[in-house]
Design a protein around this motif. Structure first.
Motif, PDB file in Angstrom:
ATOM      1  N   ALA A  23      -3.789  -4.881  -3.760  1.00 56.53           N
ATOM      2  CA  ALA A  23      -2.669  -5.248  -2.889  1.00 56.53           C
ATOM      3  C   ALA A  23      -1.324  -4.876  -3.492  1.00 56.53           C
ATOM      4  O   ALA A  23      -0.349  -4.672  -2.751  1.00 56.53           O
ATOM      5  N   VAL A  24      -1.245  -4.766  -4.822  1.00 57.85           N
ATOM      6  CA  VAL A  24       0.039  -4.468  -5.467  1.00 57.85           C
ATOM      7  C   VAL A  24       0.566  -3.089  -5.079  1.00 57.85           C
ATOM      8  O   VAL A  24       1.688  -2.976  -4.562  1.00 57.85           O
ATOM      9  N   PRO A  25      -0.201  -1.988  -5.278  1.00 55.98           N
ATOM     10  CA  PRO A  25       0.326  -0.685  -4.847  1.00 55.98           C
ATOM     11  C   PRO A  25       0.482  -0.584  -3.334  1.00 55.98           C
ATOM     12  O   PRO A  25       1.374   0.122  -2.847  1.00 55.98           O
ATOM     13  N   LEU A  26      -0.369  -1.305  -2.601  1.00 55.97           N
ATOM     14  CA  LEU A  26      -0.239  -1.285  -1.141  1.00 55.97           C
ATOM     15  C   LEU A  26       1.087  -1.890  -0.709  1.00 55.97           C
ATOM     16  O   LEU A  26       1.804  -1.319   0.132  1.00 55.97           O
ATOM     17  N   MET A  27       1.435  -3.038  -1.279  1.00 52.22           N
ATOM     18  CA  MET A  27       2.707  -3.670  -0.946  1.00 52.22           C
ATOM     19  C   MET A  27       3.876  -2.800  -1.384  1.00 52.22           C
ATOM     20  O   MET A  27       4.899  -2.722  -0.685  1.00 52.22           O
ATOM     21  N   LEU A  28       3.745  -2.137  -2.523  1.00 47.73           N
ATOM     22  CA  LEU A  28       4.808  -1.244  -2.986  1.00 47.73           C
ATOM     23  C   LEU A  28       5.035  -0.114  -1.981  1.00 47.73           C
ATOM     24  O   LEU A  28       6.184   0.208  -1.646  1.00 47.73           O
ATOM     25  N   GLY A  29       3.950   0.469  -1.503  1.00 51.31           N
ATOM     26  CA  GLY A  29       4.085   1.524  -0.497  1.00 51.31           C
ATOM     27  C   GLY A  29       4.710   1.019   0.788  1.00 51.31           C
ATOM     28  O   GLY A  29       5.550   1.701   1.395  1.00 51.31           O
ATOM     29  N   VAL A  30       4.320  -0.182   1.221  1.00 55.63           N
ATOM     30  CA  VAL A  30       4.882  -0.760   2.444  1.00 55.63           C
ATOM     31  C   VAL A  30       6.386  -0.987   2.294  1.00 55.63           C
ATOM     32  O   VAL A  30       7.174  -0.680   3.200  1.00 55.63           O
ATOM     33  N   VAL A  31       6.793  -1.507   1.139  1.00 54.13           N
ATOM     34  CA  VAL A  31       8.214  -1.781   0.903  1.00 54.13           C
ATOM     35  C   VAL A  31       9.009  -0.482   0.915  1.00 54.13           C
ATOM     36  O   VAL A  31      10.092  -0.412   1.519  1.00 54.13           O
ATOM     37  N   ILE A  32       8.488   0.553   0.265  1.00 53.78           N
ATOM     38  CA  ILE A  32       9.204   1.837   0.207  1.00 53.78           C
ATOM     39  C   ILE A  32       9.351   2.433   1.604  1.00 53.78           C
ATOM     40  O   ILE A  32      10.429   2.899   1.993  1.00 53.78           O
ATOM     41  N   ILE A  33       8.267   2.421   2.384  1.00 58.41           N
ATOM     42  CA  ILE A  33       8.310   3.000   3.733  1.00 58.41           C
ATOM     43  C   ILE A  33       9.281   2.221   4.616  1.00 58.41           C
ATOM     44  O   ILE A  33      10.109   2.815   5.330  1.00 58.41           O
ATOM     45  N   ASN A  34       9.191   0.889   4.580  1.00 59.46           N
ATOM     46  CA  ASN A  34      10.095   0.081   5.402  1.00 59.46           C
ATOM     47  C   ASN A  34      11.554   0.277   4.996  1.00 59.46           C
ATOM     48  O   ASN A  34      12.440   0.368   5.855  1.00 59.46           O
ATOM     49  N   PHE A  35      11.804   0.365   3.695  1.00 59.83           N
ATOM     50  CA  PHE A  35      13.171   0.556   3.218  1.00 59.83           C
ATOM     51  C   PHE A  35      13.720   1.906   3.684  1.00 59.83           C
ATOM     52  O   PHE A  35      14.877   1.992   4.126  1.00 59.83           O
ATOM     53  N   CYS A  36      12.886   2.939   3.610  1.00 61.58           N
ATOM     54  CA  CYS A  36      13.340   4.271   4.049  1.00 61.58           C
ATOM     55  C   CYS A  36      13.604   4.296   5.548  1.00 61.58           C
ATOM     56  O   CYS A  36      14.565   4.919   6.012  1.00 61.58           O
ATOM     57  N   LEU A  37      12.739   3.631   6.322  1.00 63.74           N
ATOM     58  CA  LEU A  37      12.951   3.585   7.772  1.00 63.74           C
ATOM     59  C   LEU A  37      14.241   2.842   8.121  1.00 63.74           C
ATOM     60  O   LEU A  37      14.975   3.251   9.037  1.00 63.74           O
ATOM     61  N   ILE A  38      14.515   1.759   7.399  1.00 66.05           N
ATOM     62  CA  ILE A  38      15.761   1.020   7.627  1.00 66.05           C
ATOM     63  C   ILE A  38      16.969   1.896   7.312  1.00 66.05           C
ATOM     64  O   ILE A  38      17.987   1.876   8.028  1.00 66.05           O
ATOM     65  N   GLN A  39      16.879   2.700   6.247  1.00 64.42           N
ATOM     66  CA  GLN A  39      17.994   3.568   5.879  1.00 64.42           C
ATOM     67  C   GLN A  39      18.253   4.638   6.928  1.00 64.42           C
ATOM     68  O   GLN A  39      19.381   5.104   7.099  1.00 64.42           O
ATOM     69  N   LEU A  40      17.195   5.036   7.651  1.00 62.44           N
ATOM     70  CA  LEU A  40      17.349   6.044   8.700  1.00 62.44           C
ATOM     71  C   LEU A  40      17.966   5.461   9.972  1.00 62.44           C
ATOM     72  O   LEU A  40      18.439   6.215  10.827  1.00 62.44           O
ATOM     73  N   ALA A  41      17.957   4.141  10.092  1.00 61.28           N
ATOM     74  CA  ALA A  41      18.546   3.508  11.280  1.00 61.28           C
ATOM     75  C   ALA A  41      20.065   3.671  11.254  1.00 61.28           C
ATOM     76  O   ALA A  41      20.693   3.555  10.197  1.00 61.28           O
TER      77      ALA A  41
END
Length: 338
Positions: A23-41
């Protein structure tokens, strides 16, 4: 005297440890993807405040930009955010003027209550309907279950919620239109707000639970019917019948337990969609949960709260899938999950 854990308990502990590590690398990937999507908003809360004339002084805007770290490069903002999450710091919500975790915790109980009640309704009604349809296959009961499942599966949850409001609130006046409690009622904290307050909340919970839970109940009913009919044809079921066991015993002790496996699988996968569906239902029924907070945060560009809710949703899905693996091992000890 300590009792040594059994082989099944040791296997469950190994599985739990392995899933938590994954779950640790999975959560890391989720956080990175969500953060990048927010930055594109487009836009930020500073742009919104400037457009609404809340702040017009350039020096103040620059100070706020520096205070919230918006003047840092995107990669540095991401590193700081991940490091803050490691310390269980989800950031600060300027809209509510409080930490994000505190803003979420205020609305979280209402959403969890709606999710638990909807899932309970969906499992109870869906599994029971699927069992009835499989036992009474090719009868009027089977047809009624199939028609009802098709209707509730095809009906959008927000439309179903509106129709329930029109019927039970506007026409019949049996249930409240929306909200979580009666304004000025006992559940608001007045005298005698114990049992009466709980009953008032449950009274308001009926329609949102029906609107959200019936859609998933339709899915579970169809899956349960197919699974029951498939398991009923297996050799061990025929052997149980040949031994002279009653039909009810064979259905409950042999067919039902094995037929639940596909339902459990779907439940784990759909936890994320249940959370997303609760956001829509909360808007329809003015339910004061995460949905209203998420809508307000998106509208006000309060992105730390949006990120916090997305991280929370990811944790719910991960925890649900770990629970599904453990339930799998309990339902069928022959299954070895790696």
């Amino acid at each position: 005297m300590a009792v040594a854990p059994s082989s099944r308990q040791r296997a469950a502990l190994r599985l739990l440890r392995r899933r938590l590590i994954q779950a640790v690398p999975l959560m890391l990937g989720v956080v990175i993807i969500n953060f990048c999507l927010i930055q594109l908003a487009p836009g930020s809360f500073l742009d919104l405040m400037t457009a609404e004339n809340q702040v017009s002084d350039p020096a103040t805007i620059e100070l706020l930009r520096k205070t919230y770290g918006l003047d840092d490069p995107v990669w540095l903002q991401l590193v700081k955010y991940i490091w803050a999450l490691v310390q269980f710091d989800f950031g600060f919500s300027y809209r509510q003027n409080m930490p994000v975790i505190q803003a979420i915790s205020v609305h979280l109980p209402a959403t969890l209550l709606l999710m638990v009640s909807s899932i309970t309704l969906a499992l109870t009604v869906g599994v029971a309907a699927g069992v009835v349809a499989s036992v009474k296959v090719r009868t009027v009961w089977d047809s009624l279950v199939s028609i009802a499942a098709m209707f509730f599966f095809a009906a959008p949850s927000f439309w179903l919620g509106i129709m329930l409001i029109v019927l039970f609130s506007v026409k019949l006046g049996w249930l409240p239109v929306g909200g979580m409690a009666t304004i000025g009622g006992v559940s608001g904290g007045g005298a005698g707000s114990g049992i009466a307050g709980v009953l008032d909340i449950l009274h308001h919970l009926v329609l949102p639970t029906l609107a959200l839970g019936l859609f998933y109940a339709a899915i579970y009913a169809r899956v349960m019917r197919s699974s029951m009919l498939e398991v009923a044809q297996l050799d061990f079921v025929r052997t149980a019948r040949a031994k002279g066991l009653s039909r009810n015993k064979v259905t409950v002790n042999h067919v039902l337990r094995n037929a639940l496996l596909p339902v459990v699988t779907i439940l784990g996968v759909q936890m994320g969609t249940v959370l997303a569906g609760s956001v829509v239902i909360e808007s329809v029924f003015s339910w004061p949960g995460i949905g209203s907070l998420l809508f307000d945060s998106v509208s006000s560009r309060n992105y730390p709260v949006v990120l916090g809710i997305l991280v929370l949703g990811s944790l719910v899905v991960i925890a649900a899938n770990i629970a599904v693996d453990l339930v799998y091992m309990w339902l069928d000890p022959r299954i070895e999950i790696r």
